[in-house]
Structures are given as C-alpha cells and as structure tokens.
Design a protein around this motif. Sequence first.
Motif, short mmCIF file in Angstrom:
data_model
loop_
_atom_site.label_atom_id
_atom_site.label_comp_id
_atom_site.label_asym_id
_atom_site.label_seq_id
_atom_site.Cartn_x
_atom_site.Cartn_y
_atom_site.Cartn_z
N ASN A 129 -0.19 -7.11 9.75
CA ASN A 129 -1.68 -7.22 11.19
C ASN A 129 -3.09 -5.96 10.47
N ILE A 130 -2.15 -5.62 9.00
CA ILE A 130 -3.33 -4.53 8.51
C ILE A 130 -4.39 -6.06 7.40
N LYS A 131 -5.53 -6.06 7.65
CA LYS A 131 -6.61 -6.90 6.49
C LYS A 131 -6.97 -5.90 5.46
N ASN A 132 -7.15 -4.74 5.81
CA ASN A 132 -7.89 -3.88 4.38
C ASN A 132 -8.12 -2.59 4.83
N GLY A 137 2.90 0.88 12.89
CA GLY A 137 4.31 1.27 14.10
C GLY A 137 4.46 0.24 14.99
N LYS A 138 3.12 0.52 15.44
CA LYS A 138 2.51 0.00 17.10
C LYS A 138 1.99 -1.13 16.98
N LEU A 139 2.14 -1.73 15.78
CA LEU A 139 1.22 -3.23 15.77
C LEU A 139 2.61 -3.88 15.33
N GLU A 140 2.13 -5.04 15.85
CA GLU A 140 3.62 -6.41 16.75
C GLU A 140 3.70 -6.89 15.64
N ARG A 141 3.14 -7.28 14.30
CA ARG A 141 3.58 -7.60 12.96
C ARG A 141 3.31 -6.74 11.77
N GLY A 142 3.11 -4.99 11.33
CA GLY A 142 3.65 -3.69 11.03
C GLY A 142 2.51 -4.39 10.15
N HIS A 143 2.36 -4.11 9.10
CA HIS A 143 1.76 -4.38 7.97
C HIS A 143 1.04 -6.05 7.57
N MET A 153 0.78 -1.30 -0.17
CA MET A 153 -0.03 -0.19 0.20
C MET A 153 1.10 1.12 -0.18
N ASP A 154 0.74 1.74 -0.62
CA ASP A 154 1.68 3.31 -1.13
C ASP A 154 0.72 4.46 -1.49
N ILE A 155 1.48 5.42 -1.38
CA ILE A 155 0.39 6.67 -2.03
C ILE A 155 0.23 7.12 -3.38
N ASN A 156 0.53 6.08 -4.08
CA ASN A 156 -0.27 5.99 -5.39
C ASN A 156 -1.87 5.16 -5.32
#
Length: 217
Positions: free
Chosen positions: A195-198, A187-193, A1-4
Amino acid sequence: MDINDISKAVEAVKQSSPQRKFEESVEIAINLKDIDMTNPKNRINEEILLPNGRGKDVKVVIFGSEELKAKAKGVADYIFGPEDISKFAEDKKAFKKIVNDAYFFIAEATLMANIGKSLGQVLGPRGKMPRPIPPGQDPVPLIKALKNTVKARSRNSLTLHVPVGTRSMDTQKISENIMAILNRITGKLERGHSNIKNVYVKTTMGKAVQVGTGDQN
C-alpha cells in the motif's frame, strides 16, 4: 526498502541542500496507494516515539490540579489549572496562539469533560485533544516521551508528511527514526508495504529525494 536505502536518501538530501542560517527539519512524505481514504477506518492517525528523538524541542501543555502543576514545573512548557479553562473559553484567540505553538496537550482526567466542552472546538480539528492522566500520577515521564514523539495523520489524503529529525543529526539516527515510522505505518495498512507507493525525504527548504531510487522531486 531497507535501512541502507533510507540512509542513502538521507545523505543525498544533506549533500544536495545548501546550508541554511537556521536548523532545518528533516521530514518524510509517505505516498500511499490503493486505499479508500473516504472511509475513516482506513485513515492513519498515529503517534510514534522516535528512537533517536526529534533533534529539537517541541512544546507540551498540561492542565491539572496544583499537585500536577507542581510536578510538571520545569518540564512542561505551558502549565494551566482548572480556572484557566473558562478563561480560554472566553478568549479563544489567546488560546489558539498557544495551540498553534504547542505540539501535545496533557490534562488531568477529571478535567477532560470540561476541556472537551469548552475548548474542544479549537483542539479537536487540530488533532490536539489532551491525553488524560490520572490524578496523582507523575506527568514527567509522559512529557519527556511526548517531546520525542511525532504524529502521522493522513486525514483523507494519500500522502503523510512526518518530521523525522533535524539536518545536524547523524544520518544513521535519522534513518532509524524513519524506519521506526515506516514500520508503524506499514503495520496499519491492510496490504502492508504493497500500500506504499513511494517515500521521499527532504529538508525544510531542500529538494525531496526518493528512498530506493535517489530520484529528486
């Protein structure tokens, strides 16, 4: 996931939502995964300064001495002294109206104990306990910063809703705000990206668009 990817989603949200007669807010929904939110240490509770501001004003309340009140005049939206704490303690209905209208609270450090004891039951559950400020300090820089700051709180849910601007803001500026929020949360998530589903972007009354796929929800 980037700025674009983010910019494409923001633009898709703008294109798919009809113009309203009021200024719609833009927000993101961050869905997390593989995190035990029953464990308080895993919960997200962040205040994030947006690089491009919120696009609209939010109200700030300050409790302080006469000196602090004078310095905050014209910048803070509600200004109260020590005597008002006991008044609000006796009229919590009136105080709740102010709490619901304001986004941030500041208090001179010497008043914090009394505020916690007298008004903590109203402020605490809403995540609006005041930020302490030392006596004599100029509160104006903090007030101005808070007006461009958002809260990201998960409580025990895996989904966070965070305001990122308004529809009339430039797409690039909204996208930079979103990136700032995602960087902080990641930065606060144990596994970073991982841990983000969407992540979805939406306006107040529009459909949500998923970042990276363009899918609508």
